[in-house]
Write an enzyme that holds these catalytic residues in place. Structure first.
Site, mmCIF file in Angstrom:
data_model
loop_
_atom_site.group_PDB
_atom_site.id
_atom_site.type_symbol
_atom_site.label_atom_id
_atom_site.label_comp_id
_atom_site.label_asym_id
_atom_site.label_seq_id
_atom_site.Cartn_x
_atom_site.Cartn_y
_atom_site.Cartn_z
ATOM 1 N N GLY A 69 94.461 62.191 75.435
ATOM 2 C CA GLY A 69 95.428 62.254 76.158
ATOM 3 C C GLY A 69 96.311 63.207 76.080
ATOM 4 N N ARG A 101 91.373 57.694 82.239
ATOM 5 C CA ARG A 101 92.704 57.651 81.755
ATOM 6 C C ARG A 101 93.690 58.266 82.773
ATOM 7 N NH1 ARG A 101 93.216 59.115 75.735
ATOM 8 N NH2 ARG A 101 95.251 58.183 76.027
ATOM 9 N N LYS A 119 94.814 53.465 76.763
ATOM 10 C CA LYS A 119 94.551 54.488 75.775
ATOM 11 C C LYS A 119 93.134 54.734 75.265
ATOM 12 C CE LYS A 119 98.890 54.278 74.452
ATOM 13 N NZ LYS A 119 99.892 55.384 74.621
ATOM 14 N N ASP A 173 102.362 52.659 69.882
ATOM 15 C CA ASP A 173 101.370 52.820 68.866
ATOM 16 C C ASP A 173 101.606 51.838 67.690
ATOM 17 O OD1 ASP A 173 99.996 54.745 70.235
ATOM 18 O OD2 ASP A 173 101.195 56.510 69.487
ATOM 19 N N SER A 221 104.830 58.436 79.547
ATOM 20 C CA SER A 221 105.766 59.430 79.445
ATOM 21 C C SER A 221 105.345 60.900 79.405
ATOM 22 C CB SER A 221 106.765 59.025 78.291
ATOM 23 O OG SER A 221 106.161 59.331 76.900
ATOM 24 N N GLN A 222 104.293 60.945 78.764
ATOM 25 C CA GLN A 222 103.773 62.364 78.950
ATOM 26 C C GLN A 222 103.735 63.249 80.182
ATOM 27 O OE1 GLN A 222 99.778 61.813 77.046
ATOM 28 N NE2 GLN A 222 100.657 61.521 75.011
ATOM 29 N N SER A 277 107.553 54.257 76.677
ATOM 30 C CA SER A 277 107.732 55.289 75.686
ATOM 31 C C SER A 277 108.848 56.202 75.723
ATOM 32 C CB SER A 277 106.372 55.974 75.622
ATOM 33 O OG SER A 277 105.134 54.975 75.567
ATOM 34 N N LYS A 282 101.359 64.621 64.924
ATOM 35 C CA LYS A 282 100.709 65.252 65.967
ATOM 36 C C LYS A 282 101.326 65.436 67.212
ATOM 37 C CE LYS A 282 97.542 61.565 67.695
ATOM 38 N NZ LYS A 282 97.755 61.677 68.920
ATOM 39 N N SER A 283 102.316 64.519 67.495
ATOM 40 C CA SER A 283 103.133 64.655 68.910
ATOM 41 C C SER A 283 104.189 65.842 68.567
ATOM 42 C CB SER A 283 104.187 63.196 69.148
ATOM 43 O OG SER A 283 102.984 62.118 68.942
#
Length: 414
Positions: A76, A104, A323, A296, A152-153, A179, A20-21
């Site tokens: 997220g 979050r 998370k 994760d 890191s997103q 991450s 999914k990433s």
């Protein structure tokens, strides 16, 4: 759901969801570039389905004169990527989510976007969701400092908007970068699109106009594979075959292949698949690992250590607090409940040897898919493991329970 004990000897072919990433990054990049990339093997995870639905809604609502509500539920990556995307999508947008998503981290990304010319305001005084975004056609600034201690997103969200920066993009990182493999995943995707990416420990710079490929085949999810590495580690003679995983992966969690060698699991790589095989007992009496780049995987490894009664010191877990639930606290509480003694020291989980484990009480999942999948691993050695709200796995792995069923029969082939 009550899980029966798995066979100690199994031979099965497991079907994993696509990453999914990777799926979400390609979907956002394609939309922002107004490109029709053919995405093969797109993830069927709830987060990716939600991303597709919201991107379609955004495209259909561009001409709306009223603010359009975009509900990111508890996703997220969807929230962070769309916060950046909507900043350069003309219109008025209200980004919201459920109660957990609303608390979050998002403020560091919002601050960076505003410095780059985005028009964003909070609808309350807490710097939380919902937020109102007035989208523009492009960013006015091509340089920003960005705090990376929470996710890191934040940087990935900006990087995926590279087509909206007329002079490229430079991001200087503040604080410890967590991450990192996910940041590198974004960078490599952009390199596949012809973008020049210059990296250093404290910054990343992008140059060039991206040109998306006509089609992309998305690899299976290495994080999902980690649960089956765990089942093999707990088995006596388990063998699992998984298609569409590769040695040269864009996913940082492919490190599980190396980590599980010490737990007696051998990985054989073929051109289009991998094979996991239990080849020995664990080759260590205690374990110490740093999860700062691989958050994760933390619950998976903690449960394996508890199941095999291996003392462990798991560090770098600060991001677990932010998370789908407070994963560090949830993990510690549920392990202690079954008798797997542990304590939390700041961002470290310390697991001790135990006398025996007790599954007379059900495992709470706290609305978190990774809690459900990680604690299901105990069924490799124990009978009647009960998981509350087992449907939460739909967030990333809708067919998880069906795949576990394949491990209940000796020499099963599916």
């Amino acid at each position: 759901m009550i899980l029966s004990k798995l066979s100690p000897d199994f031979c099965a072919k497991i079907d994993l969801p696509a990453s999914k990433s990777l799926s979400n990054r390609w979907l956002v990049l394609s939309t922002c570039m107004d490109s029709n990339i053919r995405l093969h093997n797109l993830s069927n995870a709830a987060d990716t389905v939600l991303m597709q639905e919201l991107l379609d809604k955004i495209l259909q609502s561009k001409k709306s004169t009223e603010p359009v509500e975009i509900n990111c539920e508890n996703a997220g990556s969807v929230l962070r990527f769309l916060t950046a995307c909507l900043s350069v999508t003309p219109g008025k947008w209200i980004l919201k989510g459920d109660e957990r998503l609303s608390v979050r981290p998002i403020s560091d990304l919002v601050d960076a976007l505003k410095k780059m010319g985005a028009e964003i305001s909070y609808k309350n005084q807490l710097k939380q969701l919902p937020i109102l975004i007035t989208g523009k056609s492009k960013f006015s600034q091509s340089y920003v400092k960005l705090n990376m201690q929470k996710s890191s997103q934040f940087a990935s969200a900006l990087m995926l908007m590279i087509s909206k920066f007329s002079n490229g993009l430079t991001i200087d990182f503040e604080g410890e970068v967590i991450s990192k493999p996910y940041l590198e995943m974004t960078a490599k995707i952009l390199e596949q699109c012809g973008v020049e990416v210059n990296r250093s420990e404290k910054s990343i710079a992008l140059k060039g106009i991206p040109k998306c490929p006509s089609e992309i085949f998305i690899e299976s999810d290495w994080t999902a594979a980690s649960y089956f590495y765990a089942f093999v580690a707990l088995s006596e003679n388990g063998i699992i075959e998984i298609e569409n995983l590769h040695l040269q992966s864009l996913q940082g969690d492919s490190i599980v292949a190396k980590w599980f060698e010490k737990l007696g699991v051998e990985t054989t790589f073929a051109p289009t698949k991998i094979t996991l095989k239990k080849v020995s007992k664990p080759l260590l009496s205690e374990l110490e690992l740093d999860f700062i780049d691989y958050p994760d995987l933390a619950q998976t490894v903690a449960v394996v250590c508890a199941a095999l009664n291996i003392p462990a010191r798991l560090t770098g877990l600060s991001s677990l607090r932010d998370k789908e639930t407070d994963r560090l606290l949830a993990l510690s509480q549920e392990l202690n409940q079954i008798g797997a003694k542990n304590i939390i020291e700041q961002s470290t989980l310390i697991l001790y040897k135990h006398d025996k484990l007790d599954f007379s009480k059900p495992i709470k999942t706290y609305g978190d898919h990774r809690m459900a999948m990680a604690f299901a691993i105990f069924s490799g050695l124990y009978d009647s493991v009960e998981i509350i709200s087992s449907e939460v796995v739909n967030k990333s792995f809708p067919n998880f329970w069906k795949q576990i069923d394949k491990l209940k029969a000796v020499n099963s082939r599916n």
